[in-house]
Scaffold this motif. Structure first.
Motif, PDB file in Angstrom:
ATOM      1  N   UNK A   6       6.799  77.561   3.664  1.00  0.00           N
ATOM      2  CA  UNK A   6       6.076  78.130   4.801  1.00  0.00           C
ATOM      3  C   UNK A   6       6.927  78.184   6.070  1.00  0.00           C
ATOM      4  N   UNK A   7       6.629  79.130   6.921  1.00  0.00           N
ATOM      5  CA  UNK A   7       7.213  79.182   8.260  1.00  0.00           C
ATOM      6  C   UNK A   7       6.625  78.072   9.134  1.00  0.00           C
ATOM      7  N   UNK A   8       5.348  77.767   8.909  1.00  0.00           N
ATOM      8  CA  UNK A   8       4.639  76.765   9.700  1.00  0.00           C
ATOM      9  C   UNK A   8       4.145  75.656   8.758  1.00  0.00           C
ATOM     10  N   UNK A   9       5.008  74.705   8.435  1.00  0.00           N
ATOM     11  CA  UNK A   9       4.638  73.707   7.419  1.00  0.00           C
ATOM     12  C   UNK A   9       3.478  72.808   7.820  1.00  0.00           C
ATOM     13  N   UNK A  10       3.335  72.492   9.106  1.00  0.00           N
ATOM     14  CA  UNK A  10       2.209  71.654   9.516  1.00  0.00           C
ATOM     15  C   UNK A  10       0.906  72.437   9.407  1.00  0.00           C
ATOM     16  N   UNK A  11       0.937  73.716   9.762  1.00  0.00           N
ATOM     17  CA  UNK A  11      -0.250  74.553   9.574  1.00  0.00           C
ATOM     18  C   UNK A  11      -0.645  74.585   8.102  1.00  0.00           C
ATOM     19  N   UNK A  12       0.325  74.790   7.227  1.00  0.00           N
ATOM     20  CA  UNK A  12       0.019  74.826   5.802  1.00  0.00           C
ATOM     21  C   UNK A  12      -0.577  73.491   5.345  1.00  0.00           C
ATOM     22  N   UNK A  13       0.048  72.396   5.777  1.00  0.00           N
ATOM     23  CA  UNK A  13      -0.403  71.069   5.362  1.00  0.00           C
ATOM     24  C   UNK A  13      -1.818  70.784   5.857  1.00  0.00           C
ATOM     25  N   UNK A  14      -2.086  71.135   7.104  1.00  0.00           N
ATOM     26  CA  UNK A  14      -3.387  70.804   7.697  1.00  0.00           C
ATOM     27  C   UNK A  14      -4.476  71.791   7.289  1.00  0.00           C
ATOM     28  N   UNK A  15      -4.285  73.060   7.598  1.00  0.00           N
ATOM     29  CA  UNK A  15      -5.344  74.039   7.379  1.00  0.00           C
ATOM     30  C   UNK A  15      -5.534  74.360   5.902  1.00  0.00           C
ATOM     31  N   UNK A  16      -4.446  74.608   5.190  1.00  0.00           N
ATOM     32  CA  UNK A  16      -4.508  75.059   3.805  1.00  0.00           C
ATOM     33  C   UNK A  16      -4.742  73.919   2.818  1.00  0.00           C
ATOM     34  N   UNK A  17      -3.991  72.852   2.986  1.00  0.00           N
ATOM     35  CA  UNK A  17      -4.039  71.793   1.981  1.00  0.00           C
ATOM     36  C   UNK A  17      -5.136  70.765   2.217  1.00  0.00           C
ATOM     37  N   UNK A  18      -5.414  70.442   3.476  1.00  0.00           N
ATOM     38  CA  UNK A  18      -6.253  69.269   3.736  1.00  0.00           C
ATOM     39  C   UNK A  18      -7.458  69.508   4.635  1.00  0.00           C
ATOM     40  N   UNK A  19      -7.701  70.750   5.028  1.00  0.00           N
ATOM     41  CA  UNK A  19      -8.907  71.034   5.802  1.00  0.00           C
ATOM     42  C   UNK A  19      -8.936  70.346   7.150  1.00  0.00           C
ATOM     43  N   UNK A  20      -7.795  70.304   7.822  1.00  0.00           N
ATOM     44  CA  UNK A  20      -7.698  69.677   9.144  1.00  0.00           C
ATOM     45  C   UNK A  20      -7.574  70.792  10.177  1.00  0.00           C
ATOM     46  N   UNK A  21      -8.602  70.979  10.989  1.00  0.00           N
ATOM     47  CA  UNK A  21      -8.578  72.029  12.006  1.00  0.00           C
ATOM     48  C   UNK A  21      -7.521  71.724  13.059  1.00  0.00           C
ATOM     49  N   UNK A  22      -6.974  72.783  13.636  1.00  0.00           N
ATOM     50  CA  UNK A  22      -5.988  72.673  14.706  1.00  0.00           C
ATOM     51  C   UNK A  22      -6.535  73.335  15.970  1.00  0.00           C
ATOM     52  N   UNK A  23      -6.191  72.753  17.115  1.00  0.00           N
ATOM     53  CA  UNK A  23      -6.497  73.349  18.407  1.00  0.00           C
ATOM     54  C   UNK A  23      -5.214  73.508  19.188  1.00  0.00           C
ATOM     55  N   UNK A  24      -5.068  74.621  19.895  1.00  0.00           N
ATOM     56  CA  UNK A  24      -3.808  74.938  20.571  1.00  0.00           C
ATOM     57  C   UNK A  24      -4.055  75.371  22.018  1.00  0.00           C
ATOM     58  N   UNK A  25      -3.057  75.113  22.859  1.00  0.00           N
ATOM     59  CA  UNK A  25      -3.074  75.487  24.275  1.00  0.00           C
ATOM     60  C   UNK A  25      -4.247  74.865  25.031  1.00  0.00           C
ATOM     61  N   UNK A  26      -4.601  73.645  24.664  1.00  0.00           N
ATOM     62  CA  UNK A  26      -5.598  72.913  25.441  1.00  0.00           C
ATOM     63  C   UNK A  26      -4.926  72.370  26.709  1.00  0.00           C
TER      64      UNK A  26
END
Length: 356
Positions: free
Chosen positions: A296-316
Motif C-alpha cells: 500500500x501507499x498508505x500502510x497505516x490506513x490499510x492496517x487501520x481502516x481495511x484490516x482492523x476497523x479503526x476509524x481515522x480522523x484528520x486535520x483536527x
C-alpha cells in the motif's frame, strides 16, 4: 437478521475481521460502549469546552490536495430569485405585508474530506484474494466488496472531474454507521509536538513508547486517541494560503511502515486514531522508480481502516486543547465527535468538541 455466513475465506495477515461478528460495520468503535462513555464523562471537571475543528474553508484552495474541493456556498432560490436579489434576507412581506419574517437559506458544495474530517471504513480498502481462488478483488473491512457494497456511482457528462460519477454509495461501512454510534467517549491526548517539535518526523513504536512513558499516559481499550503535532495550528496561521514547503517540514506523523507500531495499535485495542495532520501517518513521497515490493501507499490506513476497523480522523485542531491539558497535567477528556449522518458517504466533515 444478521447472517452467520462469512463473506470471505481468507482474511489479510494482521487483520481482525469477524472480531465483532461477520456483519459488523463499526469496527473497534464497538469498544466505545456505555462504560467508555461514562469514563469520558468522569473526566469532566471544569466544564470547559474546546472546538477541535478548523473552519471548514481551511486549508484554502486546492494546493494541499487537488482532488478535494473547498466549500462553495449558494443562496437558495425562491420563485426564481435569490435572497441576494432582495437584499441579504427574504421578506415574506412580498406575499403578505402584515408578515414580519426575514429568512435566509443556503446550499454548500464541498468535498466531505476537505477539512477537519472522519474517514469511514469504506474510505480505504485493498486488492486482496478474500475468496481464496487466486484472484484479487477490491475488498474492504470485514470482507465487504467494492462494486457490490461500495460502488463508485454512475458515470455522467461533467465539466469538472469531481462530478464525473453521480450517486456513489457505500451500502456498507458508510460514515452514517459511525454517526449512529454517536462517537462519544474518552479521549486521550498524545502530545507529539511537545517532545518532537514541528518538524518532519516519522514517529515509530520506540519513540511513541518513550513519549507515553514521559507523560505517564496509559492507552486503554476503547480510548479515542488524539495525536497533536501542531500541523493544523501552522495551517491555520497561513490564512487559507497554504505554503507546501513549510507544511512539508511541519509534517510529523506516525510511521506506517513500522510493524511494531502497527501491532501496538491493534494490541492496545484503541477505538480510533485522530490527528491534526492530513493523514495521521507520515505520507512518504512516491518513489521515482517502481518498488519491487508490492504493497500500500498508505500502510497505516490499510492496517487501520481495511484490516482492523479503526476509524481515522484528520486535520483536527488540537493545539489549544493539548496545551490546556499539559498545563493542567492531564491527558484525558470527554470527546464528542459525531460525523454527519449522511447515508452512503465514505467520509464526513466534523466539529468535534472536547470537554474537560
Amino acid at each position: 437478521m444478521a447472517s452467520t455466513q462469512l463473506r470471505w475465506k481468507r482474511q489479510p495477515e494482521g487483520s481482525h475481521w469477524g472480531e465483532f461478528g461477520p456483519d459488523d460495520q463499526r469496527g473497534r468503535m464497538n469498544l466505545v460502549d456505555r462504560a467508555k462513555v461514562l469514563q469520558g464523562v468522569a473526566e469532566v471537571r471544569e466544564g470547559v469546552t474546546f472546538c477541535l475543528s478548523l473552519p471548514l474553508d481551511y486549508p484554502g484552495g486546492q494546493t494541499m490536495n487537488v482532488r478535494r474541493q473547498p466549500p462553495r456556498r449558494f443562496a437558495v432560490l425562491r420563485d426564481g430569485k435569490s435572497a441576494g436579489q432582495q437584499g441579504f434576507c427574504w421578506s415574506y412581506q412580498s406575499e403578505d405585508p402584515d408578515l414580519t419574517d426575514v429568512v435566509n437559506d443556503d446550499v454548500v458544495l464541498m468535498s466531505l474530506q476537505y477539512s477537519t474530517q472522519w474517514d469511514s471504513l469504506a474510505h480505504v480498502g485493498s486488492h486482496f484474494d478474500a475468496d481464496g481462488d487466486g484472484k484479487e478483488e477490491p475488498v474492504f473491512y470485514n470482507g465487504y466488496r467494492g462494486g457490490e457494497d461500495v460502488i463508485a456511482g454512475t458515470e455522467m457528462q461533467a465539466t469538472e472531474p469531481w462530478a464525473r460519477y453521480e450517486n456513489p454509495e457505500a451500502r456498507a461501512l458508510s460514515i452514517a454507521v459511525l454517526a449512529e454510534h454517536g462517537a462519544q467517549g474518552r479521549g486521550v491526548m498524545i502530545d507529539l509536538e511537545h517532545h518532537i517539535g514541528r518538524k518532519r518526523n516519522a514517529v515509530g513504536y520506540d519513540a511513541l513508547m518513550r513519549i507515553l512513558e514521559a507523560d505517564k499516559i496509559a492507552v486503554e481499550p476503547g480510548d479515542m486517541v488524539c495525536l497533536h503535532t501542531g500541523f493544523a495550528d501552522t495551517l491555520l496561521s497561513m490564512n487559507k494560503m497554504p505554503d507546501l514547503r513549510v507544511l512539508h517540514e511541519t509534517g510529523t506523523g506516525l510511521d506506517g511502515h513500522d510493524k511494531k507500531l502497527l501491532n501496538w495499535i491493534t494490541d492496545v485495542r484503541l477505538a480510533c486514531l485522530l490527528a491534526d495532520n492530513p493523514a495521521v501517518e507520515l505520507v512518504v513521497p512516491k518513489p521515482l522508480t517502481p518498488s519491487p515490493i508490492r504493497g500500500p501507499r498508505l500502510p497505516l490506513h490499510e492496517h487501520c481502516l481495511f484490516k482492523n476497523g479503526i476509524h481515522l480522523g484528520e486535520l483536527w485542531h488540537l493545539t489549544p486543547l493539548a496545551r490546556w491539558l499539559r498545563a493542567h497535567r492531564r491527558s484525558r477528556f470527554l470527546l464528542t465527535a459525531p460525523p454527519l449522518r449522511l447515508p452512503g458517504a465514505v467520509g464526513s466533515p466534523a466539529t468535534p468538541i472536547a470537554t474537560v
